[in-house]
Design an enzyme around this catalytic site. Structure first.
Site, PDB file in Angstrom:
ATOM      1  N   HIS A  34      53.905  -9.109  10.993  1.00  0.00           N
ATOM      2  CA  HIS A  34      55.567  -9.797  10.929  1.00  0.00           C
ATOM      3  C   HIS A  34      56.186  -9.950  11.958  1.00  0.00           C
ATOM      4  O   HIS A  34      56.862  -8.148  12.535  1.00  0.00           O
ATOM      5  CB  HIS A  34      56.131  -8.781   9.858  1.00  0.00           C
ATOM      6  CG  HIS A  34      55.126  -8.697   8.886  1.00  0.00           C
ATOM      7  ND1 HIS A  34      55.678  -9.663   7.118  1.00  0.00           N
ATOM      8  CD2 HIS A  34      53.959  -8.549   7.932  1.00  0.00           C
ATOM      9  CE1 HIS A  34      54.795 -10.109   5.673  1.00  0.00           C
ATOM     10  NE2 HIS A  34      53.919  -9.235   6.592  1.00  0.00           N
ATOM     11  N   GLU A  61      49.566  -6.379  -3.578  1.00  0.00           N
ATOM     12  CA  GLU A  61      49.290  -5.146  -2.136  1.00  0.00           C
ATOM     13  C   GLU A  61      49.868  -3.965  -3.540  1.00  0.00           C
ATOM     14  O   GLU A  61      51.196  -4.006  -3.344  1.00  0.00           O
ATOM     15  CB  GLU A  61      50.206  -5.473  -1.394  1.00  0.00           C
ATOM     16  CG  GLU A  61      50.490  -4.858  -0.313  1.00  0.00           C
ATOM     17  CD  GLU A  61      51.229  -5.179   0.624  1.00  0.00           C
ATOM     18  OE1 GLU A  61      50.771  -3.686   1.618  1.00  0.00           O
ATOM     19  OE2 GLU A  61      51.963  -5.907   0.964  1.00  0.00           O
ATOM     20  N   HIS A  71      47.407 -11.222  10.618  1.00  0.00           N
ATOM     21  CA  HIS A  71      48.702 -10.741  10.070  1.00  0.00           C
ATOM     22  C   HIS A  71      49.263  -9.964  10.138  1.00  0.00           C
ATOM     23  O   HIS A  71      49.080  -8.865  10.750  1.00  0.00           O
ATOM     24  CB  HIS A  71      47.856 -10.318   8.468  1.00  0.00           C
ATOM     25  CG  HIS A  71      48.608 -10.275   6.791  1.00  0.00           C
ATOM     26  ND1 HIS A  71      48.903 -10.247   6.502  1.00  0.00           N
ATOM     27  CD2 HIS A  71      49.841  -8.927   7.418  1.00  0.00           C
ATOM     28  CE1 HIS A  71      49.870 -10.319   5.158  1.00  0.00           C
ATOM     29  NE2 HIS A  71      50.431  -9.462   6.479  1.00  0.00           N
ATOM     30  N   ASP A 101      50.037  -6.236  11.132  1.00  0.00           N
ATOM     31  CA  ASP A 101      50.208  -6.222  10.013  1.00  0.00           C
ATOM     32  C   ASP A 101      51.612  -5.289  10.137  1.00  0.00           C
ATOM     33  O   ASP A 101      52.480  -6.835  10.026  1.00  0.00           O
ATOM     34  CB  ASP A 101      50.057  -5.205   8.955  1.00  0.00           C
ATOM     35  CG  ASP A 101      50.587  -6.068   7.677  1.00  0.00           C
ATOM     36  OD1 ASP A 101      51.890  -6.605   7.387  1.00  0.00           O
ATOM     37  OD2 ASP A 101      50.781  -5.473   6.489  1.00  0.00           O
ATOM     38  N   GLN A 108      59.643 -13.177   1.143  1.00  0.00           N
ATOM     39  CA  GLN A 108      59.643 -11.704   1.375  1.00  0.00           C
ATOM     40  C   GLN A 108      60.190 -11.217   0.081  1.00  0.00           C
ATOM     41  O   GLN A 108      59.442 -10.497  -0.710  1.00  0.00           O
ATOM     42  CB  GLN A 108      60.068 -10.680   2.790  1.00  0.00           C
ATOM     43  CG  GLN A 108      59.815  -9.352   2.396  1.00  0.00           C
ATOM     44  CD  GLN A 108      59.048  -8.800   2.973  1.00  0.00           C
ATOM     45  OE1 GLN A 108      58.182  -8.382   3.336  1.00  0.00           O
ATOM     46  NE2 GLN A 108      58.491  -8.757   1.001  1.00  0.00           N
ATOM     47  N   HIS A 134      50.683 -12.705   0.548  1.00  0.00           N
ATOM     48  CA  HIS A 134      50.358 -11.548   0.068  1.00  0.00           C
ATOM     49  C   HIS A 134      49.830 -11.374  -0.951  1.00  0.00           C
ATOM     50  O   HIS A 134      51.130 -11.015  -2.225  1.00  0.00           O
ATOM     51  CB  HIS A 134      51.683 -10.710  -0.360  1.00  0.00           C
ATOM     52  CG  HIS A 134      51.778 -10.335   1.683  1.00  0.00           C
ATOM     53  ND1 HIS A 134      52.373 -11.720   2.819  1.00  0.00           N
ATOM     54  CD2 HIS A 134      52.592  -9.204   2.976  1.00  0.00           C
ATOM     55  CE1 HIS A 134      52.031 -11.283   3.846  1.00  0.00           C
ATOM     56  NE2 HIS A 134      52.676  -9.963   3.666  1.00  0.00           N
TER      57      HIS A 134
END
Length: 320
Positions: free
Chosen positions: A18, A174, A16, A270, A113, A171
């Site tokens: 980005h 969170e 995971h 992450d 996102q 996701h």
């Protein structure tokens, strides 16, 4: 071959990351240094991504990939923001995946996102990204404008995965809010479709705030679905608990309980120097070190299994 006492292990897996965000915080300068909350960073990102180009994304992403590969990572799953009608970041990552295939295996998540529904047309952009070559269906149900839209996005994610025969990585929850329970719906849908081993719930921070009666019921259902989980120890320790005084939550899901019940759980980096997280360097042993402290998994029996959190367990999330 005499290795002089050194350890031979399976390659590290970062399940995971980005890569379209790495090192963007430095590019933003002081304007990107906010209060350190998750939702503030999400609001900040669209202003910056307006100026992204395929070349600029590739330049910073390559730096992040080198950080990780030089420290033993050979498999990366990256969430790429597709709430962009131009698909700038996705095009960059599709090129890098091909260019670097002899050095690192990269899986690409079509990640909305700004939300499938919070961002107008976001669901259709995710589908188009899958057609363009993304490997995994992503989502962010807790960021949708209301619970009903979050639930609708989870249904969409599973439907798209089945339609295009893709993996799932959401996701999921969170947030510190224990009422955020999208993981329950995701688990139910993949359990009914027998798709749990191809599905990952990332973060699930709110599950760490859930009461035990709910948590233990869900753990039984997670065991039945065989769904995977990913925790991001450093980033979520930084982001979560921001509204708490004391006791202050540290944002980690129930790692210890998952391990005890044979539920697959992996650790991930992450972020590296982006609006969500100012630190990070792609060193998975640093992630593991932080994670085993926060999750309190350092008994002799647990130490024997801890390295799996950044190797075999991540590989299972990626279905490799």
């Amino acid at each position: 071959m005499d290795l002089a006492g050194k350890l031979v292990s399976a390659p590290y897996v970062d399940p995971h990351l980005h890569l379209d965000y790495v090192y963007t915080l430095s590019e933003m300068g002081r304007e990107g240094a906010g209060s350190g909350t998750l939702f503030e960073a999400i609001e900040m990102w669209p202003k910056f991504k307006e100026n992204l180009t395929v070349e600029s994304v590739k330049k910073l992403a390559l730096k992040g990939i080198i950080d990780e590969v030089s420290q033993g990572v050979q498999h990366i799953r990256t969430h790429i923001d597709v709430t962009d009608p131009n698909f700038t970041a996705l095009k960059a990552m599709l090129e890098l995946r091909e260019e670097l295939k002899d050095k690192v295996e990269i899986q690409i998540v079509a990640f909305p996102q700004q939300g499938m529904y919070t961002y107008k047309g976001g669901r259709d952009l995710v589908e188009e990204a899958l057609k363009m070559g993304a490997d995994v269906v992503g989502g962010i149900p807790h960021y949708e404008p209301a619970r009903e839209f979050g639930e609708k996005s989870v249904h969409d994610i599973v439907e798209l995965a089945l339609k295009y025969e893709k993996l799932i990585d959401v996701h999921c929850d969170e947030t510190d809010d224990p009422h955020s329970r999208f993981v329950e719906l995701l688990n139910a849908l993949v359990l009914m479709e027998d798709y749990g081993e191809k599905t990952t719930a990332s973060h699930t921070c709110s599950f760490g705030s859930a009461d035990n009666s709910y948590a233990y019921r869900m753990i039984d259902l997670f065991k039945k679905s065989k769904m995977n989980f990913i925790a991001c120890p450093t980033e979520n320790a930084y982001l979560q608990g921001r509204q708490d005084t004391y006791p202050k939550r540290r944002g980690l899901t129930r790692v210890k309980e998952f391990m005890e019940n044979g539920i697959n759980i992996a650790f991930a980096q992450d972020s590296i120097n982006d609006p969500w997280y100012p630190m990070g360097n792609g060193n998975m042993m640093n992630i593991l070190d932080n994670g085993i402290h926060l999750a309190q998994i350092m008994s002799p029996e647990e130490i024997d299994k801890d390295l799996d959190l950044i190797t075999y367990n991540g590989a299972r999330c990626l279905n490799i």
